[in-house]
Design a protein around this motif. Sequence first.
Motif, PDB file in Angstrom:
ATOM      1  N   HIS A 635       0.834  -1.202   0.000  1.00 50.44           N
ATOM      2  CA  HIS A 635       0.000   0.000   0.000  1.00 50.44           C
ATOM      3  C   HIS A 635       0.873   1.258   0.000  1.00 50.44           C
ATOM      4  N   LEU A 671      -8.706   0.706   6.900  1.00 51.32           N
ATOM      5  CA  LEU A 671      -7.583   0.557   5.975  1.00 51.32           C
ATOM      6  C   LEU A 671      -8.063   0.196   4.573  1.00 51.32           C
ATOM      7  N   SER A 674      -8.935   3.443   3.074  1.00 51.72           N
ATOM      8  CA  SER A 674      -7.736   4.151   2.620  1.00 51.72           C
ATOM      9  C   SER A 674      -7.260   3.613   1.279  1.00 51.72           C
ATOM     10  N   SER A 677      -9.431   5.041  -1.416  1.00 52.22           N
ATOM     11  CA  SER A 677      -9.053   6.420  -1.713  1.00 52.22           C
ATOM     12  C   SER A 677      -7.872   6.468  -2.679  1.00 52.22           C
ATOM     13  N   ARG A 703     -16.768   6.414   4.618  1.00 53.83           N
ATOM     14  CA  ARG A 703     -15.797   6.876   5.611  1.00 53.83           C
ATOM     15  C   ARG A 703     -16.518   7.654   6.724  1.00 53.83           C
ATOM     16  N   PHE A 713     -10.088  12.656   7.217  1.00 57.75           N
ATOM     17  CA  PHE A 713     -10.071  11.916   5.951  1.00 57.75           C
ATOM     18  C   PHE A 713     -11.404  12.033   5.226  1.00 57.75           C
ATOM     19  N   ASP A 717     -12.026  13.584   1.519  1.00 63.69           N
ATOM     20  CA  ASP A 717     -12.797  12.934   0.451  1.00 63.69           C
ATOM     21  C   ASP A 717     -13.755  13.922  -0.197  1.00 63.69           C
TER      22      ASP A 717
END
Length: 730
Positions: A635, A671, A674, A677, A703, A713, A717
């Motif tokens: 990642h 995760l 993430s 994203s 999220r 976060f 977004d």
Amino acid sequence: MSELGARASGQGRIFQTSGDQYIEEHHHHYDAGAGGPLFGRQVVPPAGSGPAAPDSVRMPLVGRAPGILRNREELREALGAAVAGPGGEVHVVHGMGGCGKTALAHWLFNEAVREHGRVGFWVNASELMSLRAGMLAVAGDRGAEAGELAAAAAGRRAAADLVWHHLDHSTDPWLLVLDNADDPAVLEGGAWLRSSDRGTVLVTTRHATSPLWRGPGVRRHALGVLPLEEAAQVLRDLAPEAGDLESARKVAERLGRLPLALTLAGSHLAHQLLESWSMDEYDRKLGEESTAIVDRGAAGHGGSQSRQLVGRTWQLSLDALAEQGLPEATTLLRLLSFLAADPVPLSVLVPVARGEVTLVGLEPALRAERLEPALKGLIDHSLAELVSVDGARCVRAHGVLLDSVAGGVPQDRRAIVAEAAASLLEAALPGQGSDSPETRSQLALLAPHATRLLAVAADERTAFLAVRVLRQVYDSGDYAAALALAPAVVASVRGVLGADHRLVLDARHLRGTALFRMGRFAEAEASHREVLERRETLLGADDVDTLHSCAALSQSLDLLDRDEEAESWGRRALDGYRRVLGEESTEALFIWCGLIELLPQLGKEREFAEEGPALIEAAERALGPDHPTTVLARHDYAGGLFQFGRHEEAEPLARRVLADRTRLQGPEHPLTLSATSLTARIAHGLGRIDEAIGTMKELSERRARVLGHEHPFAAHDRAWVATWQVEARG
């Protein structure tokens, strides 16, 4: 034989006898309005004695009726329609002690008598003697002759048949309340529960599951606690000067919205003499002293009666269960009382039923074959209920009940009960390191019970258990739950072990990492610095826990855009892990991932190009392709490729990461979000703007649902979506 100086009710006398002497005394009472005898009493030897008649069956036997009956509109409508109609129905209202069954019956009694012209009868059905006496008095009221009543009282005539004959032939429509029928066998044995076209029967009972309630023409109604607004208003009805509605809501919620507890609390607040607590002060006292203080409100209001005391009302049911051969029900309820009022998964109890876990020292012993009958007994008597939470079958008891029972456990037995409860929780915990959706759901159910156990039985074992649960909740990815859990665990464990105990520092470290995951980066940094300082002083610079603090501090500084500091602390942690735990230890590989994420932000492309592939290779070799740290390595490397503009190289790796995260941790894991994203941003970088907008819009909703709408976060977004939409229109 001599006549005593005491007095009996009415015109009766009390005699003291010796030897085999028989006394027979008849009293005939006449009701001018009804034109006939009410009741004839015969005093005979004990072997054939009949019960004494109650003073009245025409008035509700209620210790403290509410001035205003709050809520219950749907049930009141159904019962009101029953007494307004022709009759012929039996209604059974069942629920736990203190939930307001008798108060509801009192309301219906008055409704029937005052609004619908019915004759009202109220009989205490808690035991056979009071039931027989009350029902024979009803028969007398409806015209039974003295001789008939005497024969029934002496057992020469079927008492229930006599009563129902006269009820069936009553000239007036009636309502018969059989209150506190907690042992259905009392009604069943003599066929006392029947229906009649001339009237309506209302039974109140704690027994929820009796086959007697499932007969033809019987309608069952479950009665629970009050909704919050109505519960708060009960307090305001009783003590309007003690606080506003918001304060009343807090007290009502702490009391679990149980009508008996609310009534006692309101009475206490309204009738204080030497003290003058506000509702806010009362709420604070409840937190400090538990709900045991509620029974103070019974003083001077018939409070000696067990049914009027929160701390005693449950004991009536437990005593009944013991008499029925189920003393283990008390043991089981004591175990549950050391856990939270939240639902307890039945999986916690299954190992006992299977004989896989033996609970030592409990009295009465809770053996495997007695567990299910004990549980069924609690449910039958409305001391607990079965509920389903996310598909898991659970048992739940009311918080005030649990407080009362826990407070009543003898001091010399508390440690034994706590040990047994801890054994159950430990056996129910999932394996450490799992972060599947099933694990998160299981831990969400178990976590409140670990903190409650620590609160009621604080010792080293329960402290270790609470921190273990906190760690597993965090490791499962439920960061919001971990953050909510952490303060109570930290405070309680500190109280047991002292501020500088390693376990206390572990709990504080977990709180800091939860703050980080929930986007509160500055708070996380401050927390980790404090813990790092204590660990370095107490444990040394190269202790593994000290290195954990270095790594966590690096992560917080990274998200605060203090990249040089973040790299410095990350390198210190990496060097320490390699030196203490080995080059390819999980800890060393994990913090190396963080450094790979930092290098693009520092513009160190050469180091990134060298270290990124080396990290992935080392993680796959040491941990395997599906280990969370291996997936994290891919990642972070894909994210770095994206930041350096190498979108084509980044995309296949990012999509693999997303697939792995979804497969291993579920689509809602933070995760996984993430990883989603990253794929959206890469799609935008490759010019696929509509795809990027669609993915990011869906992600922002997910999220916000998982981490909260205000999480940084989630805000990022939404910002990406807004920017890309402008770009698409331009």
